[in-house]
Write a protein that holds these residues in place. Structure first.
Motif, PDB file in Angstrom:
ATOM      1  N   CYS A 150      64.710  57.102  37.922  1.00 33.96           N
ATOM      2  CA  CYS A 150      64.074  58.130  38.754  1.00 33.96           C
ATOM      3  C   CYS A 150      62.813  57.651  39.455  1.00 33.96           C
ATOM      4  O   CYS A 150      61.941  57.052  38.821  1.00 33.96           O
ATOM      5  N   ASN A 186      69.335  55.104  30.270  1.00 35.75           N
ATOM      6  CA  ASN A 186      69.979  55.407  31.566  1.00 35.75           C
ATOM      7  C   ASN A 186      70.659  54.167  32.167  1.00 35.75           C
ATOM      8  O   ASN A 186      70.309  53.030  31.848  1.00 35.75           O
ATOM      9  N   LEU A 242      76.466  57.978  31.307  1.00 34.28           N
ATOM     10  CA  LEU A 242      76.278  57.815  29.851  1.00 34.28           C
ATOM     11  C   LEU A 242      77.285  58.628  29.049  1.00 34.28           C
ATOM     12  O   LEU A 242      77.839  58.154  28.059  1.00 34.28           O
ATOM     13  N   LEU A 272      64.880  56.918  31.613  1.00 27.57           N
ATOM     14  CA  LEU A 272      65.438  57.973  30.766  1.00 27.57           C
ATOM     15  C   LEU A 272      66.327  57.371  29.680  1.00 27.57           C
ATOM     16  O   LEU A 272      66.728  56.212  29.755  1.00 27.57           O
ATOM     17  N   ASN A 285      63.059  64.041  41.266  1.00 29.05           N
ATOM     18  CA  ASN A 285      64.091  63.021  41.489  1.00 29.05           C
ATOM     19  C   ASN A 285      65.386  63.717  41.959  1.00 29.05           C
ATOM     20  O   ASN A 285      65.445  64.951  41.985  1.00 29.05           O
ATOM     21  N   PRO A 286      66.428  62.947  42.303  1.00 27.24           N
ATOM     22  CA  PRO A 286      67.633  63.560  42.902  1.00 27.24           C
ATOM     23  C   PRO A 286      68.323  64.654  42.093  1.00 27.24           C
ATOM     24  O   PRO A 286      68.838  65.606  42.658  1.00 27.24           O
ATOM     25  N   PRO A 299      71.518  64.585  33.745  1.00 29.45           N
ATOM     26  CA  PRO A 299      72.956  64.902  33.864  1.00 29.45           C
ATOM     27  C   PRO A 299      73.829  64.001  32.990  1.00 29.45           C
ATOM     28  O   PRO A 299      74.927  64.399  32.614  1.00 29.45           O
ATOM     29  N   THR A 300      73.386  62.793  32.707  1.00 28.71           N
ATOM     30  CA  THR A 300      74.125  61.791  31.914  1.00 28.71           C
ATOM     31  C   THR A 300      75.547  61.568  32.432  1.00 28.71           C
ATOM     32  O   THR A 300      76.477  61.427  31.636  1.00 28.71           O
ATOM     33  N   ARG A 328      76.472  51.300  42.551  1.00 31.05           N
ATOM     34  CA  ARG A 328      76.746  52.664  43.009  1.00 31.05           C
ATOM     35  C   ARG A 328      75.842  52.989  44.183  1.00 31.05           C
ATOM     36  O   ARG A 328      74.898  52.252  44.474  1.00 31.05           O
ATOM     37  N   ARG A 329      76.133  54.095  44.838  1.00 28.44           N
ATOM     38  CA  ARG A 329      75.331  54.469  45.996  1.00 28.44           C
ATOM     39  C   ARG A 329      74.096  55.240  45.559  1.00 28.44           C
ATOM     40  O   ARG A 329      74.149  56.012  44.613  1.00 28.44           O
ATOM     41  N   GLY A 367      68.885  50.165  41.848  1.00 26.55           N
ATOM     42  CA  GLY A 367      69.645  51.105  41.017  1.00 26.55           C
ATOM     43  C   GLY A 367      69.013  52.460  40.773  1.00 26.55           C
ATOM     44  O   GLY A 367      69.518  53.230  39.972  1.00 26.55           O
ATOM     45  N   GLY A 368      67.913  52.771  41.437  1.00 28.29           N
ATOM     46  CA  GLY A 368      67.249  54.059  41.187  1.00 28.29           C
ATOM     47  C   GLY A 368      67.602  55.105  42.233  1.00 28.29           C
ATOM     48  O   GLY A 368      68.194  54.804  43.262  1.00 28.29           O
ATOM     49  N   GLY A 369      67.247  56.359  41.941  1.00 31.08           N
ATOM     50  CA  GLY A 369      67.403  57.444  42.894  1.00 31.08           C
ATOM     51  C   GLY A 369      66.008  57.905  43.322  1.00 31.08           C
ATOM     52  O   GLY A 369      65.060  57.817  42.554  1.00 31.08           O
TER      53      GLY A 369
HETATM   54  N1  UDP Z   1      71.100  58.490  39.882  1.00 26.48           N
HETATM   55  C1  UDP Z   1      71.298  57.755  41.043  1.00 26.48           C
HETATM   56  N2  UDP Z   1      72.574  57.549  41.522  1.00 26.48           N
HETATM   57  C2  UDP Z   1      73.672  58.052  40.906  1.00 26.48           C
HETATM   58  C3  UDP Z   1      73.488  58.815  39.727  1.00 26.48           C
HETATM   59  C4  UDP Z   1      72.197  59.010  39.236  1.00 26.48           C
HETATM   60  O1  UDP Z   1      70.333  57.289  41.646  1.00 26.48           O
HETATM   61  O2  UDP Z   1      74.816  57.829  41.385  1.00 26.48           O
HETATM   62  C5  UDP Z   1      69.726  58.720  39.352  1.00 26.48           C
HETATM   63  C6  UDP Z   1      69.149  60.055  39.740  1.00 26.48           C
HETATM   64  O3  UDP Z   1      67.739  59.950  39.862  1.00 26.48           O
HETATM   65  C7  UDP Z   1      69.493  60.927  38.555  1.00 26.48           C
HETATM   66  C8  UDP Z   1      69.260  59.961  37.420  1.00 26.48           C
HETATM   67  O4  UDP Z   1      69.754  58.714  37.937  1.00 26.48           O
HETATM   68  O5  UDP Z   1      68.665  62.057  38.482  1.00 26.48           O
HETATM   69  C9  UDP Z   1      69.952  60.297  36.125  1.00 26.48           C
HETATM   70  O6  UDP Z   1      71.322  60.575  36.352  1.00 26.48           O
HETATM   71  P1  UDP Z   1      72.376  60.441  35.169  1.00 26.48           P
HETATM   72  O7  UDP Z   1      71.790  61.048  33.943  1.00 26.48           O
HETATM   73  O8  UDP Z   1      73.698  60.946  35.647  1.00 26.48           O
HETATM   74  O9  UDP Z   1      72.428  58.854  34.969  1.00 26.48           O
HETATM   75  P2  UDP Z   1      73.277  57.892  34.016  1.00 26.48           P
HETATM   76  O10 UDP Z   1      74.205  58.681  33.146  1.00 26.48           O
HETATM   77  O11 UDP Z   1      74.018  57.002  34.971  1.00 26.48           O
HETATM   78  O12 UDP Z   1      72.253  57.113  33.260  1.00 26.48           O
END
Ligand code: UDP
Length: 629
Positions: free
Chosen positions: A114, A97, A481, A314, A299-300, A477-478, A187-188, A140-142
C-alpha cells in the motif's frame, strides 16, 4: 506437520518432510542469506539431502545450521526467529502481503502493498507523482491519490493564459502508466482515485466511470467531511457550496441530497464510486498532530489511510487454522495460539519495515517516521462455519468483535514491547500518544463493560515507553493470500459455497472445504447435492436436503442482508486501528434508495468507508458462480 522439532532439529521422518515440502511448493519464495540468494528449488534439494543424511544417522543438523552452512558464515541475531516465521508461513497460519512473498530476496526487494502519493496543483508536481507511481507499480504496490487539490476543469492557468484540464483528465495519465507498467512483472497496479465532495468537478468524477473502458485501472471514491453531512442531515434546503481548490472561493451551489442521490445511482449501476468518510478516519487520528494535517487518502482497496509518501506492509493471520478439536469432535478457537501468533507477526511486520527497499527516497523517509504496519486476518467466515456459529448472529458478531479487539490489543502491546527494546517510532513524541490518546474508536465509543481487554494499563504503558508502530491493524481483501491458504478472504462471507468449473476434460465442483467436511459428517456428500448447491447460486438456502442448522451456519455473501454486511464491518471497525476492506453485497433488485440508506447507516455506525456491489452490476464480474475456461 513441521519438519523441525522444537529445538530446530530436523525430524527424521521422510513422510513428514515431504508433506512440508509440498506445502512449501505453493510459495514462490527466495531467501537472501549472507551474500547468497537461494530459492525454493535449492531449499527443497537441501532439505532432501539433509533428511537423507539424518535418516542414515550420518548427520544431525538444525535449520539454523543449514542456513549457516549455506551462507558459509555465521548468521545475525535474526536467525533464531527465521525458523519461527518460516514455520508460521508454511503452516499457513500467517502470510505476508503478496509483494513480500514475491519480492523478498529478489532484486527489487520492495515488500509493501500500500502506498499513497500527494497530487499538488502544478505541472512539475503532477509529473513527479506520475513517475513515483510508475516506480511503485513496477515494484508491486498499489497507489491511492486524492486529486482534490487540482484546479477544476476550465479554471485559468496564469502562466499560459490557458484553461486547466481538471483532475479527471490527469487521472487518465496515471491510468495509462498503470496499463504499461506491470506490477513486479506479475500483476497490474491498482489505483484509488479520490475527489472530495466540495470539488467543482465532483459530479463529472462520479459519472465518468459508468461506461466500460474508462479508467479501468482505478477504483474511485468520493471523500466526505463533516460539512457535507451537515448540509445533508441538518439543513432544511440541503444547500452545499463547491469551492475552487486554488483559492477556496465558491464556484457553485448544489444540493447535498442530489449529490448523494447521484453517487447512489452510479454505485447502483456500476458499483462505483465508493465513499470515504474522512471525518470518521480523522476522529481518533492521533498522528495528525505530528503531521499537522488530517489524513486525506487511502490505498486502492480502502483498508489503509495514509499520508502522502507513506507505505504500509500488510500480513494476515488465517483464523480458521487456529482451532482446537475437542474430545466430542467439535472445534474451539485457540485464543492462546492467537495471542502468540499476533505477537510474533507484529514483530515480523516491524522487521519488514527495515529490510524493505522503498521505490523512492521520500517513501523510505515517511514510512520509517511512522513505522505503520497492517496486521489483519483472513478465514473469518471459514472459522465461523467450523465453529458452527452463524456469521450474522448475535454470537457471530460477539465473536468477531472479540477477535478484532484481541488483534489490536495484543499487537499494540507487542509494539510497546518493541518500543522498549528498539525505540518508539521517530514521530511518536509529537503525536497525541503521550497524552494518553489511542487511535481506536471502540475504546471511546463502546461501553467499558463490553470490552474484553484492559485498555487503560496498556495506555499507561504507551505513555511511559511510547509505541513502535503508529498503527498496527487492518483487514485487507487478501485476494491472493486467501487463495494460497485456501480459506475465505479477509472478513468476507464466502461468495459461493460450491461452484462448478468447466474445463476441457469435463466439469468438477469447487466446494468450500469446511462445508465438505460437514456434508461428509452428515452423510450428505455426493455429486448430486453439490450440483444442487451450485445451481442454487452456491447457497444452501431453501434446499430441502440440507438440515436447517447447516443453512443457518453456512451463509454466503448473497444470503446476508446488506444491513448485516454493514454490521459485520462495523463490529471489526470498532477495534481495528486502520480500516477494513469489505464489499457490501446487495441483490440485483435493490433500489437506489436502499443504496442511499446503506450510506447513512454506514456513517452512523462509524465506518471509515464503504463500497456497495449490486449483484450483476459490473460488466466484468470477477467471480462467477459458474465459470468456464
Ligand atoms: N494490490 C495491488 N494490486 C492488486 C491487488 C492488490 O496493488 O492486483 C494492493 C492494494 O493496495 C490492496 C493491497 O494490495 O489494497 C492488498 O490487497 P490484497 O489483500 O488482495 O493483497 P494480497 O492478498 O495479494 O497480499
Amino acid at each position: 506437520s513441521q519438519v523441525f522439532d522444537k529445538s530446530g532439529n530436523i525430524k527424521q521422518d521422510v513422510e513428514e518432510a515431504n508433506s512440508y515440502l509440498e506445502k512449501l511448493d505453493a510459495f514462490d519464495y527466495k531467501f537472501k542469506v549472507g551474500n547468497y540468494f537461494f530459492n525454493k528449488w535449492h531449499f527443497r534439494s537441501l532439505i532432501n539431502h539433509y533428511v537423507t543424511l539424518a535418516n542414515k544417522g550420518q548427520m544431525k543438523v538444525s535449520f539454523k545450521d543449514l542456513l549457516t552452512l549455506l551462507a558459509g558464515k555465521k548468521l545475525d541475531s535474526y536467525a533464531d526467529k527465521i525458523t519461527e516465521y518460516f514455520d508460521l508461513m508454511v503452516a499457513q497460519d500467517f502470510l505476508p502481503n503478496s509483494p513480500t512473498m514475491m519480492n523478498a530476496g529478489g532484486r527489487l526487494g520492495q515488500l509493501s502493498a500500500c502506498f499513497v502519493l500527494g497530487m499538488e496543483d502544478g505541472m512539475e508536481q503532477i509529473m513527479k507523482s506520475t513517475s513515483d507511481a510508475a516506480l511503485i507499480f513496477k515494484s508491486g504496490g498499489g497507489v491511492g491519490i486524492n486529486y482534490s487539490d487540482l484546479r477544476e476543469e476550465g479554471d485559468i492557468v496564469a502562466s499560459t493564459s490557458g484553461v486547466a484540464s481538471g483532475p479527471v483528465s490527469f487521472m487518465n495519465i496515471i491510468n495509462t502508466v498503470t496499463e504499461v507498467v506491470k506490477q513486479g512483472g506479475k500483476r497490474r497496479g491498482a489505483n484509488m482515485g479520490i475527489i472530495e465532495a466540495w470539488h467543482p468537478d465532483v459530479e463529472k468524477f462520479i459519472t465518468n466511470k459508468t461506461e466500460p473502458g474508462i479508467l479501468e485501472n482505478f477504483n474511485v471514491s468520493v471523500g466526505i467531511w463533516e460539512d457535507f453531512w451537515h448540509a445533508l442531515v441538518n439543513t432544511s434546503d440541503g444547500n452545499y457550496v463547491l469551492r475552487s481548490p486554488r483559492d477556496k472561493k465558491p464556484v457553485k451551489e448544489i444540493n447535498a441530497h442530489q449529490l448523494i442521490d447521484l453517487i447512489a445511482l452510479s454505485a447502483w449501476k456500476s458499483a462505483e464510486p465508493g465513499l470515504i468518510f474522512f471525518d470518521q478516519i480523522n476522529k481518533y487520528n492521533v498522528f495528525a498532530k505530528a503531521r499537522k494535517a488530517p489524513l486525506r487518502a487511502t490505498n486502492p482497496c480502502g483498508e489503509q489511510s495514509l499520508y502522502p509518501y507513506e507505505s504500509c506492509n500488510l500480513g494476515s493471520i488465517n483464523l480458521v487454522n487456529l482451532v482446537k478439536r475437542q474430545a466430542d469432535g467439535t472445534y474451539e478457537f485457540d485464543w492462546q495460539r492467537y495471542e502468540e501468533t499476533i505477537r510474533k507477526t507484529t514483530r515480523f511486520l516491524d522487521n519488514i519495515i527495515d529490510v524493505n527497499t522503498y521505490p523512492v527516497p521520500e517513501i523510505n523517509v515517511a514510512s520509517k517516521e511512522s513505522r505503520r504496519i497492517g496486521l489483519g486476518v483472513m478465514g473469518v467466515a471459514d472459522l465461523l462455519y467450523k465453529l458452527k456459529i452463524p456469521y450474522n448472529s448475535q454470537e457471530g458478531y460477539e465473536l468477531q468483535s472479540k477477535l478484532s479487539e484481541a488483534l489490536t490489543y495484543y499487537s499494540m502491546e507487542e509494539s510497546v514491547a518493541l518500543a522498549k527494546s528498539r525505540g518508539e517510532f521517530p514521530l511518536c513524541s509529537k503525536t497525541e500518544y503521550p497524552e494518553g490518546k489511542i487511535p481506536i474508536s471502540g475504546y471511546y465509543e463502546k461501553p467499558k463493560s463490553t470490552h474484553s481487554y484492559e485498555w487503560d494499563p496498556l495506555i499507561d504503558k504507551i505513555k511511559k515507553h511510547g509505541i513502535r508502530n503508529v498503527l498496527t491493524t487492518t483487514v485487507a481483501p487478501t485476494g491472493t493470500l486467501s487463495m494460497i491458504a485456501d480459506c475465505s478472504n479477509g472478513m468476507e462471507p464466502a461468495f459461493a459455497l460450491v461452484f462448478e468449473k468447466r474445463v476441457t476434460v469435463g466439469r468438477f465442483f469447487y466446494t468450500n472445504k469446511i462445508l465438505e467436511e460437514a456434508l461428509k459428517e452428515a452423510g450428505l456428500y455426493n455429486d448430486e447435492i453439490l450440483e444442487k448447491i451450485a445451481d442454487n447460486y452456491g447457497s444452501l438456502k431453501g434446499l430441502d436436503e440440507i438440515p436447517q442448522w447447516m443453512q443457518d451456519v453456512f451463509v454466503t455473501a448473497m444470503d446476508i442482508h446488506w444491513a448485516d454486511h454493514l454490521m459485520a464491518q462495523g463490529v471489526w471497525q470498532d477495534w481495528i486501528g486502520n480500516a477494513i476492506a469489505k464489499t457490501i453485497n446487495m441483490p440485483y433488485d435493490v433500489t437506489v434508495e436502499d443504496v442511499k440508506s446503506a450510506y447513512l447507516l454506514a456513517h452512523e455506525i462509524g465506518l471509515k468507508g464503504m463500497t456497495v456491489y449490486r449483484d450483476g452490476s459490473r460488466h466484468k464480474q470477477v467471480l462467477h458462480m459458474t465459470s468456464e475456461n
